[in-house]
Design a protein around this motif. Sequence first.
Motif, PDB file in Angstrom:
ATOM      1  N   ASP A  74      66.537 -37.438  25.314  1.00 56.73           N
ATOM      2  CA  ASP A  74      65.090 -37.243  25.201  1.00 56.73           C
ATOM      3  C   ASP A  74      64.713 -35.819  24.764  1.00 56.73           C
ATOM      4  OD1 ASP A  74      63.754 -39.840  26.763  1.00 56.73           O
ATOM      5  OD2 ASP A  74      65.718 -39.296  27.527  1.00 56.73           O
ATOM      6  N   ILE A  75      65.082 -35.453  23.549  1.00 55.98           N
ATOM      7  CA  ILE A  75      64.733 -34.109  23.081  1.00 55.98           C
ATOM      8  C   ILE A  75      63.297 -34.046  22.551  1.00 55.98           C
ATOM      9  CG2 ILE A  75      67.125 -33.481  22.649  1.00 55.98           C
ATOM     10  CD1 ILE A  75      66.644 -33.931  19.669  1.00 55.98           C
ATOM     11  N   HIS A  76      62.736 -35.173  22.130  1.00 58.86           N
ATOM     12  CA  HIS A  76      61.316 -35.290  21.785  1.00 58.86           C
ATOM     13  C   HIS A  76      60.820 -34.175  20.852  1.00 58.86           C
ATOM     14  CE1 HIS A  76      60.296 -38.728  24.255  1.00 58.86           C
ATOM     15  NE2 HIS A  76      60.971 -38.204  25.270  1.00 58.86           N
ATOM     16  N   ILE A  77      61.421 -34.096  19.688  1.00 53.13           N
ATOM     17  CA  ILE A  77      61.009 -33.075  18.727  1.00 53.13           C
ATOM     18  C   ILE A  77      59.625 -33.413  18.162  1.00 53.13           C
ATOM     19  CG2 ILE A  77      61.580 -31.919  16.561  1.00 53.13           C
ATOM     20  CD1 ILE A  77      63.427 -31.352  19.009  1.00 53.13           C
ATOM     21  N   GLY A  78      58.740 -32.433  18.175  1.00 49.85           N
ATOM     22  CA  GLY A  78      57.374 -32.633  17.678  1.00 49.85           C
ATOM     23  C   GLY A  78      56.549 -31.389  17.914  1.00 49.85           C
ATOM     24  N   ASP A  79      55.237 -31.548  17.923  1.00 53.95           N
ATOM     25  CA  ASP A  79      54.329 -30.406  18.017  1.00 53.95           C
ATOM     26  C   ASP A  79      53.826 -30.129  19.430  1.00 53.95           C
ATOM     27  OD1 ASP A  79      54.434 -29.736  15.357  1.00 53.95           O
ATOM     28  OD2 ASP A  79      52.764 -31.031  14.785  1.00 53.95           O
ATOM     29  N   ASP A 106      65.352 -41.079  22.037  1.00 58.16           N
ATOM     30  CA  ASP A 106      64.083 -40.344  21.933  1.00 58.16           C
ATOM     31  C   ASP A 106      64.299 -38.950  21.344  1.00 58.16           C
ATOM     32  OD1 ASP A 106      62.539 -42.436  22.736  1.00 58.16           O
ATOM     33  OD2 ASP A 106      61.868 -41.547  24.616  1.00 58.16           O
ATOM     34  N   TYR A 107      64.563 -38.952  20.042  1.00 61.08           N
ATOM     35  CA  TYR A 107      64.788 -37.698  19.320  1.00 61.08           C
ATOM     36  C   TYR A 107      63.473 -37.096  18.833  1.00 61.08           C
ATOM     37  CZ  TYR A 107      69.362 -39.825  19.449  1.00 61.08           C
ATOM     38  OH  TYR A 107      70.511 -40.424  19.899  1.00 61.08           O
ATOM     39  N   ILE A 108      62.431 -37.908  18.738  1.00 55.33           N
ATOM     40  CA  ILE A 108      61.150 -37.435  18.199  1.00 55.33           C
ATOM     41  C   ILE A 108      60.006 -37.782  19.151  1.00 55.33           C
ATOM     42  CG2 ILE A 108      61.865 -37.520  15.773  1.00 55.33           C
ATOM     43  CD1 ILE A 108      60.436 -40.237  15.563  1.00 55.33           C
ATOM     44  N   GLN A 109      58.896 -37.059  18.962  1.00 59.00           N
ATOM     45  CA  GLN A 109      57.664 -37.336  19.701  1.00 59.00           C
ATOM     46  C   GLN A 109      56.864 -38.437  19.019  1.00 59.00           C
ATOM     47  OE1 GLN A 109      56.396 -36.126  22.469  1.00 59.00           O
ATOM     48  NE2 GLN A 109      56.844 -33.973  22.721  1.00 59.00           N
ATOM     49  N   ASN A 110      57.025 -38.529  17.716  1.00 60.77           N
ATOM     50  CA  ASN A 110      56.232 -39.426  16.886  1.00 60.77           C
ATOM     51  C   ASN A 110      54.736 -39.094  16.962  1.00 60.77           C
ATOM     52  OD1 ASN A 110      56.149 -41.629  15.031  1.00 60.77           O
ATOM     53  ND2 ASN A 110      55.161 -42.832  16.608  1.00 60.77           N
ATOM     54  N   ASP A 111      54.422 -37.805  16.808  1.00 60.06           N
ATOM     55  CA  ASP A 111      53.020 -37.392  16.828  1.00 60.06           C
ATOM     56  C   ASP A 111      52.580 -36.728  15.530  1.00 60.06           C
ATOM     57  OD1 ASP A 111      54.474 -35.103  17.022  1.00 60.06           O
ATOM     58  OD2 ASP A 111      53.571 -34.375  18.874  1.00 60.06           O
ATOM     59  N   SER A 112      53.512 -36.574  14.580  1.00 54.35           N
ATOM     60  CA  SER A 112      53.173 -35.892  13.330  1.00 54.35           C
ATOM     61  C   SER A 112      54.280 -36.149  12.312  1.00 54.35           C
ATOM     62  CB  SER A 112      53.025 -34.390  13.575  1.00 54.35           C
ATOM     63  OG  SER A 112      53.014 -33.684  12.362  1.00 54.35           O
ATOM     64  N   LYS A 113      53.904 -36.212  11.036  1.00 53.02           N
ATOM     65  CA  LYS A 113      54.907 -36.376   9.983  1.00 53.02           C
ATOM     66  C   LYS A 113      55.809 -35.153   9.878  1.00 53.02           C
ATOM     67  CE  LYS A 113      52.385 -39.715   7.142  1.00 53.02           C
ATOM     68  NZ  LYS A 113      51.804 -40.017   5.815  1.00 53.02           N
ATOM     69  N   PHE A 116      59.765 -34.959  10.822  1.00 58.19           N
ATOM     70  CA  PHE A 116      60.918 -35.219   9.959  1.00 58.19           C
ATOM     71  C   PHE A 116      61.353 -33.977   9.197  1.00 58.19           C
ATOM     72  CE2 PHE A 116      59.215 -39.673  10.240  1.00 58.19           C
ATOM     73  CZ  PHE A 116      60.215 -40.107  11.075  1.00 58.19           C
ATOM     74  N   ILE A 117      60.576 -32.899   9.321  1.00 60.01           N
ATOM     75  CA  ILE A 117      61.010 -31.590   8.859  1.00 60.01           C
ATOM     76  C   ILE A 117      61.609 -30.817  10.028  1.00 60.01           C
ATOM     77  CG2 ILE A 117      60.258 -29.399   7.844  1.00 60.01           C
ATOM     78  CD1 ILE A 117      57.978 -30.954   6.499  1.00 60.01           C
ATOM     79  N   GLN A 118      61.008 -30.997  11.193  1.00 57.93           N
ATOM     80  CA  GLN A 118      61.461 -30.293  12.392  1.00 57.93           C
ATOM     81  C   GLN A 118      62.797 -30.824  12.902  1.00 57.93           C
ATOM     82  OE1 GLN A 118      58.006 -31.307  14.627  1.00 57.93           O
ATOM     83  NE2 GLN A 118      56.847 -29.478  14.040  1.00 57.93           N
ATOM     84  N   TYR A 268      73.911 -43.712  35.383  1.00 61.64           N
ATOM     85  CA  TYR A 268      73.479 -42.314  35.475  1.00 61.64           C
ATOM     86  C   TYR A 268      72.275 -42.119  34.559  1.00 61.64           C
ATOM     87  CZ  TYR A 268      73.281 -37.351  36.146  1.00 61.64           C
ATOM     88  OH  TYR A 268      72.842 -36.100  36.504  1.00 61.64           O
ATOM     89  N   ILE A 269      71.174 -41.599  35.141  1.00 62.01           N
ATOM     90  CA  ILE A 269      69.944 -41.362  34.388  1.00 62.01           C
ATOM     91  C   ILE A 269      69.734 -39.863  34.232  1.00 62.01           C
ATOM     92  CG2 ILE A 269      67.459 -41.748  34.267  1.00 62.01           C
ATOM     93  CD1 ILE A 269      67.862 -44.141  36.147  1.00 62.01           C
ATOM     94  N   ASN A 270      69.815 -39.405  33.006  1.00 64.79           N
ATOM     95  CA  ASN A 270      69.599 -38.000  32.679  1.00 64.79           C
ATOM     96  C   ASN A 270      68.108 -37.669  32.765  1.00 64.79           C
ATOM     97  OD1 ASN A 270      68.918 -35.870  30.487  1.00 64.79           O
ATOM     98  ND2 ASN A 270      71.114 -35.620  30.729  1.00 64.79           N
ATOM     99  N   ARG A 271      67.760 -36.499  33.300  1.00 66.98           N
ATOM    100  CA  ARG A 271      66.362 -36.111  33.506  1.00 66.98           C
ATOM    101  C   ARG A 271      65.656 -35.677  32.229  1.00 66.98           C
ATOM    102  NH1 ARG A 271      68.613 -32.807  37.954  1.00 66.98           N
ATOM    103  NH2 ARG A 271      68.170 -31.003  36.629  1.00 66.98           N
ATOM    104  N   ALA A 272      66.352 -35.659  31.101  1.00 68.68           N
ATOM    105  CA  ALA A 272      65.792 -35.298  29.793  1.00 68.68           C
ATOM    106  C   ALA A 272      65.818 -33.787  29.571  1.00 68.68           C
ATOM    107  CB  ALA A 272      64.382 -35.818  29.591  1.00 68.68           C
ATOM    108  N   LEU A 273      66.051 -33.430  28.325  1.00 71.22           N
ATOM    109  CA  LEU A 273      66.020 -32.027  27.925  1.00 71.22           C
ATOM    110  C   LEU A 273      64.620 -31.627  27.462  1.00 71.22           C
ATOM    111  CD1 LEU A 273      67.473 -29.375  27.388  1.00 71.22           C
ATOM    112  CD2 LEU A 273      68.210 -30.295  25.172  1.00 71.22           C
ATOM    113  N   GLY A 274      63.979 -32.521  26.706  1.00 70.94           N
ATOM    114  CA  GLY A 274      62.618 -32.261  26.235  1.00 70.94           C
ATOM    115  C   GLY A 274      61.586 -32.960  27.099  1.00 70.94           C
ATOM    116  N   HIS A 275      60.339 -32.991  26.602  1.00 71.47           N
ATOM    117  CA  HIS A 275      59.271 -33.631  27.360  1.00 71.47           C
ATOM    118  C   HIS A 275      58.155 -34.055  26.420  1.00 71.47           C
ATOM    119  CE1 HIS A 275      60.372 -29.498  28.700  1.00 71.47           C
ATOM    120  NE2 HIS A 275      59.438 -29.144  27.830  1.00 71.47           N
ATOM    121  N   LEU A 276      57.506 -35.147  26.781  1.00 68.09           N
ATOM    122  CA  LEU A 276      56.351 -35.604  26.010  1.00 68.09           C
ATOM    123  C   LEU A 276      55.193 -34.627  26.151  1.00 68.09           C
ATOM    124  CD1 LEU A 276      56.488 -39.407  26.813  1.00 68.09           C
ATOM    125  CD2 LEU A 276      56.625 -38.397  24.542  1.00 68.09           C
TER     126      LEU A 276
END
Length: 295
Positions: A74-79, A106-113, A116-118, A268-276
């Motif tokens: 869950d790195i959730h790359i986005g803005d 969950d590699y992306i946040q899906n909140d902005s085009k 795919f550059i980030q 095993y459930i990882n607590r996530a590296l990123g966040h929404l």
Amino acid sequence: MRDPNHYGIATYYTVMNRRKFIKRGILATLGAGLFTGLYTWQIEPFWLEFVKRKMPVANLPKRLIGKTIMQISDIHIGDRFDYHFIIDSFEKAKKWSPDYVVYTGDYIQNDSKKQFIQLPEVLKHCVKGKLGTFGVLGNHDYGMRYTEQNVADEVCSQLSKAGIEVLQNTQKEAGGLNFIGFDDVQGLNFYPHRVMNYYNESKANVVLCHNPDVCDLDVWNGYKGWILAGHTHGGQCKPPFFKPPILPVKNKRYTKGEIDLYDGRKLYINRALGHLKQVRFNVRPEITIFELEKA
């Protein structure tokens, strides 16, 4: 101000001390609230924890005893937060020199085009294992309402270019350890039977999936072993001594960490590296390092 003699000296000072006590109490409460808000917004979301665990695996080849699997989720790359934190975390994680690295969705946040550059900017720094690097997709990797195949295809393409092999209801053996990957249960391609109907129980197996609710579905075909998942972020905010108020799973037992499923499977459930959203309390971001041992 009235003459102290109007009340009597003792009564007057009692009233004044009470007022001071109340004022100080209000200021202390406001100060604590301000600190807590600052902590949950600017400190804990960036306070990475490396969690070490033993992983006993059946049929593990002797040569793999002591080798490591690093789980990142869950790195959730986005803005919505500074993704340079993910890059910095990757660089720190590389110092552990893991033998295997797995990414559980969950590699992306899906909140902005711009994502795919980030994302490729971040993936230039991704952690890779000496013996293998694998990933599975999460629900956010399928775009809006988890129904955009083109978004999932682009995520898969970028992961592949970065050296992360995506397992979509498939399996891959690397150096004597067999990784089985499910596509996300909320996405468009959840067909775990395509791999579980043919898994070999005599191998050393580890299953990767994003959403731990999959553990309760009738898809396992007698599987016994470890399941690595993410998705929950551990609730992201957890009051001490209480369960997280928000948990995006049906089975509220599935919060974080190691969970025995009492049928030969260990989750095993990882607590996530990123966040929404950039807020965490009592649930630090996590990268997990498993040390393999013979079951």
